[in-house]
Design an enzyme around this catalytic site. Structure first.
Site, PDB file in Angstrom:
ATOM      1  N   GLU A  15     -28.971  98.897  35.265  1.00 36.56           N
ATOM      2  CA  GLU A  15     -29.982  98.792  34.205  1.00 36.56           C
ATOM      3  C   GLU A  15     -30.552  97.374  34.132  1.00 36.56           C
ATOM      4  O   GLU A  15     -30.065  96.451  34.763  1.00 36.56           O
ATOM      5  CB  GLU A  15     -29.364  99.137  32.840  1.00 36.56           C
ATOM      6  CG  GLU A  15     -29.637 100.553  32.354  1.00 36.56           C
ATOM      7  CD  GLU A  15     -31.063 100.728  31.843  1.00 36.56           C
ATOM      8  OE1 GLU A  15     -31.889  99.809  32.009  1.00 36.56           O
ATOM      9  OE2 GLU A  15     -31.345 101.808  31.297  1.00 36.56           O
ATOM     10  N   ARG A  95     -22.637 100.442  21.254  1.00 38.96           N
ATOM     11  CA  ARG A  95     -22.712  99.469  22.335  1.00 38.96           C
ATOM     12  C   ARG A  95     -24.129  98.958  22.489  1.00 38.96           C
ATOM     13  O   ARG A  95     -25.091  99.513  21.955  1.00 38.96           O
ATOM     14  CB  ARG A  95     -22.258 100.084  23.658  1.00 38.96           C
ATOM     15  CG  ARG A  95     -23.200 101.134  24.254  1.00 38.96           C
ATOM     16  CD  ARG A  95     -22.859 101.371  25.711  1.00 38.96           C
ATOM     17  NE  ARG A  95     -23.591 102.457  26.345  1.00 38.96           N
ATOM     18  CZ  ARG A  95     -24.795 102.332  26.892  1.00 38.96           C
ATOM     19  NH1 ARG A  95     -25.446 101.186  26.819  1.00 38.96           N
ATOM     20  NH2 ARG A  95     -25.365 103.366  27.496  1.00 38.96           N
ATOM     21  N   ASN A  97     -27.593  98.094  24.591  1.00 37.83           N
ATOM     22  CA  ASN A  97     -28.409  98.721  25.625  1.00 37.83           C
ATOM     23  C   ASN A  97     -29.486  97.720  26.056  1.00 37.83           C
ATOM     24  O   ASN A  97     -29.215  96.522  26.125  1.00 37.83           O
ATOM     25  CB  ASN A  97     -28.981 100.054  25.139  1.00 37.83           C
ATOM     26  CG  ASN A  97     -29.200 101.035  26.287  1.00 37.83           C
ATOM     27  OD1 ASN A  97     -28.331 101.182  27.157  1.00 37.83           O
ATOM     28  ND2 ASN A  97     -30.331 101.714  26.302  1.00 37.83           N
ATOM     29  N   GLU A 116     -24.622 108.837  21.450  1.00 39.74           N
ATOM     30  CA  GLU A 116     -26.081 108.940  21.359  1.00 39.74           C
ATOM     31  C   GLU A 116     -26.540 109.628  20.080  1.00 39.74           C
ATOM     32  O   GLU A 116     -27.613 110.238  20.028  1.00 39.74           O
ATOM     33  CB  GLU A 116     -26.654 109.640  22.598  1.00 39.74           C
ATOM     34  CG  GLU A 116     -26.309 108.933  23.893  1.00 39.74           C
ATOM     35  CD  GLU A 116     -26.930 109.550  25.117  1.00 39.74           C
ATOM     36  OE1 GLU A 116     -27.834 110.398  24.965  1.00 39.74           O
ATOM     37  OE2 GLU A 116     -26.529 109.185  26.240  1.00 39.74           O
ATOM     38  N   ASN A 143     -34.275 101.601  24.061  1.00 39.55           N
ATOM     39  CA  ASN A 143     -34.483 101.385  25.494  1.00 39.55           C
ATOM     40  C   ASN A 143     -35.644 100.443  25.759  1.00 39.55           C
ATOM     41  O   ASN A 143     -35.728  99.388  25.155  1.00 39.55           O
ATOM     42  CB  ASN A 143     -34.619 102.727  26.212  1.00 39.55           C
ATOM     43  CG  ASN A 143     -33.478 102.971  27.180  1.00 39.55           C
ATOM     44  OD1 ASN A 143     -33.071 102.066  27.911  1.00 39.55           O
ATOM     45  ND2 ASN A 143     -32.943 104.168  27.196  1.00 39.55           N
ATOM     46  N   ASP A 191     -37.098 105.770  30.054  1.00 37.47           N
ATOM     47  CA  ASP A 191     -35.961 104.854  29.958  1.00 37.47           C
ATOM     48  C   ASP A 191     -36.499 103.424  29.883  1.00 37.47           C
ATOM     49  O   ASP A 191     -37.123 103.068  28.903  1.00 37.47           O
ATOM     50  CB  ASP A 191     -35.043 105.084  31.159  1.00 37.47           C
ATOM     51  CG  ASP A 191     -33.639 104.530  30.970  1.00 37.47           C
ATOM     52  OD1 ASP A 191     -33.492 103.524  30.275  1.00 37.47           O
ATOM     53  OD2 ASP A 191     -32.688 105.098  31.548  1.00 37.47           O
TER      54      ASP A 191
END
Length: 280
Positions: A15, A95, A97, A116, A143, A191
């Site tokens: 990512e 967490r 992202n 989620e 995101n 994303d």
């Protein structure tokens, strides 16, 4: 447009790619393996650094080192590798992202719950001095974040909404949230994103096996099919910022493609905007 393999890797959840112009290298993370990767396409040199927590993003700092979006908050690595917390805010089941550096040098850092759950994530602006302001507090999977070349628009993705939203940006804060585009059912989930020098928005489609470019007016301009099912994010890099690097994931797939988890590249895809380092 054809992809090429930039870095063969087996990332569980690759990512957050960032091009560090100061060092001429690509930086990205493997969230679930708690690793920060770098790659110099000129020399082929690679580095891998372990973090003590799941790491959602790593961005260069103006004075050297990295700012990192970790499970329990935002931390700083100095040029010598020393670590300190800038914002320590642990929440059980949550967490870090994706994150991005705004035109004013502030970090916009997103979070999400591991399960989620809707409303379990946030989007927070962290200034260079560590002061923080929660911008959005009702997010599922925070995101992609990016700014138009003139800095007057900010784009943002909360993945389950299937929508890229756009805000007016006043130099520090975002206002007037509205829909930019929606990704149709069956095409994958939006994303990570990046914005090119013409104002086009490139987005990776999780479970869609493709990246798309949307023109500044929201029209679908390009679709580039990829061999992997789960591309995660993209960024322009290289000496002239014309190569689009794409991170990918192996997570959640019984039989992932052999290139899943690697970094792919679309040479000559367009031209990016230089990324600014975090001001702290």
């Amino acid at each position: 447009m054809r992809y090429a393999l930039a870095v063969r890797e087996w990332a569980e959840l690759g990512e957050g790619p960032t091009w560090d112009a100061a060092t001429g290298r690509l930086i990205w993370v493997d969230i679930l393996s708690s690793r920060i990767h770098s790659y110099d396409p000129g020399s082929g040199r690679r580095t891998v650094m372990a973090t003590e927590q799941h790491v959602g993003a790593a961005k260069p700092r103006a004075g050297g080192g990295l700012v990192v979006n970790l499970r329990d908050g935002v931390g700083l690595y100095g040029p010598d590798g020393g670590f300190s917390w800038l914002l320590h805010d642990p929440v059980a089941g949550r967490r870090a992202n994706d994150a991005a550096v705004a035109p004013d040098g502030a970090l916009w850092a997103g979070t999400m719950r591991y399960d989620e759950a809707p409303g379990g994530g946030t989007l927070t602006r962290i200034a260079a001095d560590g002061s923080a302001e929660e911008i959005l507090g009702d997010v599922a999977v925070s995101n992609g974040i990016g700014w138009s070349p003139d800095g007057r628009l900010m784009y943002y993705i909360d993945t389950p909404t299937r929508t890229i939203d756009v805000f007016d940006f006043d130099g520090q804060l975002a206002h007037n949230r509205r829909k930019f585009v929606s990704v149709e059912a069956g095409a994958g989930l939006p994303d990570g994103l990046t914005v090119d020098a013409e104002g086009g928005v490139w987005v990776a489609l999780w479970d869609g096996g493709a990246v798309r470019r949307y023109a500044p007016d929201g029209g679908l301009d390009q679709v580039v099919e990829l061999p992997v099912r789960r591309p995660t994010a993209c960024v322009f890099g290289g000496p002239d910022l014309t190569d689009l690097y794409i991170t990918t994931a192996r997570a959640g797939q019984a039989a992932p493609h052999p290139l899943a988890g690697s970094v792919l590249v679309l040479p000559g895809a367009g031209r990016g905007v230089p990324a600014l380092p975090f001001g702290g």
